[in-house]
Design an enzyme around this catalytic site. Structure first.
Site, PDB file in Angstrom:
ATOM      1  N   ASP A   1     -11.313   2.736   4.175  1.00 20.42           N
ATOM      2  CA  ASP A   1     -11.721   1.335   4.046  1.00 20.42           C
ATOM      3  C   ASP A   1     -13.227   1.203   3.864  1.00 20.42           C
ATOM      4  O   ASP A   1     -13.716   0.127   3.509  1.00 20.42           O
ATOM      5  CB  ASP A   1     -11.308   0.558   5.303  1.00 20.42           C
ATOM      6  CG  ASP A   1     -10.063  -0.269   5.092  1.00 20.42           C
ATOM      7  OD1 ASP A   1      -9.762  -0.593   3.920  1.00 20.42           O
ATOM      8  OD2 ASP A   1      -9.390  -0.594   6.084  1.00 20.42           O
TER       9      ASP A   1
ATOM     10  N   LYS B   1       0.837  -1.204   0.000  1.00 21.50           N
ATOM     11  CA  LYS B   1       0.000   0.000   0.000  1.00 21.50           C
ATOM     12  C   LYS B   1       0.870   1.252   0.000  1.00 21.50           C
ATOM     13  O   LYS B   1       0.602   2.216  -0.717  1.00 21.50           O
ATOM     14  CB  LYS B   1      -0.922  -0.019   1.238  1.00 21.50           C
ATOM     15  CG  LYS B   1      -2.028  -1.044   1.132  1.00 21.50           C
ATOM     16  CD  LYS B   1      -2.768  -1.276   2.444  1.00 21.50           C
ATOM     17  CE  LYS B   1      -3.813  -2.387   2.247  1.00 21.50           C
ATOM     18  NZ  LYS B   1      -4.523  -2.759   3.479  1.00 21.50           N
TER      19      LYS B   1
ATOM     20  N   GLN C   1      -4.762  -1.298   9.706  1.00 20.22           N
ATOM     21  CA  GLN C   1      -4.646  -2.612   9.071  1.00 20.22           C
ATOM     22  C   GLN C   1      -5.254  -3.697   9.966  1.00 20.22           C
ATOM     23  O   GLN C   1      -4.910  -3.800  11.144  1.00 20.22           O
ATOM     24  CB  GLN C   1      -3.158  -2.909   8.782  1.00 20.22           C
ATOM     25  CG  GLN C   1      -2.903  -4.218   8.078  1.00 20.22           C
ATOM     26  CD  GLN C   1      -3.461  -4.230   6.647  1.00 20.22           C
ATOM     27  OE1 GLN C   1      -3.368  -3.249   5.918  1.00 20.22           O
ATOM     28  NE2 GLN C   1      -4.051  -5.354   6.252  1.00 20.22           N
TER      29      GLN C   1
END
Ligand code: NAP
Length: 281
Positions: free
Chosen positions: A119, A52, A96
């Site tokens: 997200d 990422k 994460q």
């Protein structure tokens, strides 16, 4: 059969995003910023975060990774998120997953400002997506959606079957396809006849976590099949779809690896840029 090349489509998307970042910099004299919070030292999470970060740098985003040991207190993480929420140079925050057991995942998700939730997991974004309003959309289903649209721009009236009903994949995917006027069926572990459901589908999205569950005789000729699964097996990484046999029947199919995965990361960058733009409006 069309092999849906996620790597190539993701590279094209990143190039579009790179140009957009340049334009945004000229317009606002600022660049979108993505902050990733990584807790613990689980190898897959470390790998995802590195990928990422690399992709964010490639498109010119300001990117930062904040690392904590697996023993970090929940309050330390929540306080850090509060700080990031207030920081105007940060457009998107991603924590994460998975988290260590002593940290409440839902509390973490709900502490991130909905406008910075790249997200798309915050209940406000989930609600907005299901109500058809503007929202951050979880990166994996967004990537699947963009790939499906490349193959079939007009999805109206198509029958779509989701295999799996997770908040991460099946449910948001269903919402995206419903918005496109598909007739959507969401299946799960208690579905009575999964094969029969799949045989009805013009579009199948498999997000189950069972190696090669979807066989050729489950797939209608000319169906579009998106394989979200990532399963470690003795023969290596395989998806939820039996690739070799399904590729003989389907109209289009994503490979694993090289399908959904690269699009997930590109969509994280897209979401960061969308959050930046919404904050400027
Ligand atoms: P998850 O939370 O474990 O959900 C799995 C879903 O599959 C559940 O809804 C479950 O039903 C359903 N299911 C289990 N067995 C089934 C069966 N026999 N028939 C029909 N449905 C069944 O998984 P997830 O997080 O959505 O992930 C799914 C897969 O995608 C995993 O392999 C994961 O590694 C992969 N993944 C890939 C990416 C990517 O970027 N490529 C991103 C995320 C996840 P119940 O609800 O009834 O339990």
């Amino acid at each position: 059969m069309i092999l849906i090349d996620g790597k190539k489509i993701a590279a094209e998307l990143r190039e579009e995003l790179r140009k957009e970042v340049v334009e945004l910099k000229v317009k606002h004299n600022k660049i979108p910023g993505l902050t990733v919070v990584l807790i613990g030292d689980m190898a897959p999470s470390q790998i995802y975060v590195r990928m990422k970060e690399k992709a964010a740098n490639e498109v010119g985003l300001k990117s930062e990774v904040i690392r904590y040991p697996g023993t970090v207190e929940e309050k330390t993480v929540l306080d850090k998120i509060d700080e990031l929420n207030k920081d105007e140079s940060i457009s998107g925050i991603l924590v994460q997953l998975p988290l260590p057991k002593h940290i409440d995942k839902q509390k973490v998700i709900e502490t991130i400002l909905p406008g910075k939730d790249v997200d798309g997991f915050h209940p406000m974004n989930v609600g907005n997506l299901s109500s058809g309003y503007e929202s951050s959309v979880p990166c994996t289903p967004l990537g699947c959606y963009l790939m499906i649209k490349k193959i079939e721009p007009n999805l109206s009236g198509k029958k779509a079957v989701m295999i799996g009903r997770s908040n991460l994949n099946g449910k948001p995917m269903a919402q995206l396809l419903l918005k496109e006027n598909c007739t959507v069926t969401i299946t799960h572990s208690k579905t009575k006849d999964l094969k029969a459901e799949c045989l009805e589908a013009d579009i199948i999205v498999a997000a189950v976590g069972i190696p090669e569950l979807v066989k050729a005789d489950w797939v209608k000729k000319d169906a579009i099949v998106i394989d979200v699964g990532i399963n470690k097996t003795e023969k290596g990484i395989v998806g939820d779809v039996a690739f070799d046999e399904v590729s003989k029947v389907a109209r289009a199919l994503t490979p694993v690896p090289g399908g959904v995965g690269p699009m997930t990361i590109a969509c994280l960058l897209k979401n960061t840029i969308e959050c930046f733009k919404r904050s400027k409006n």
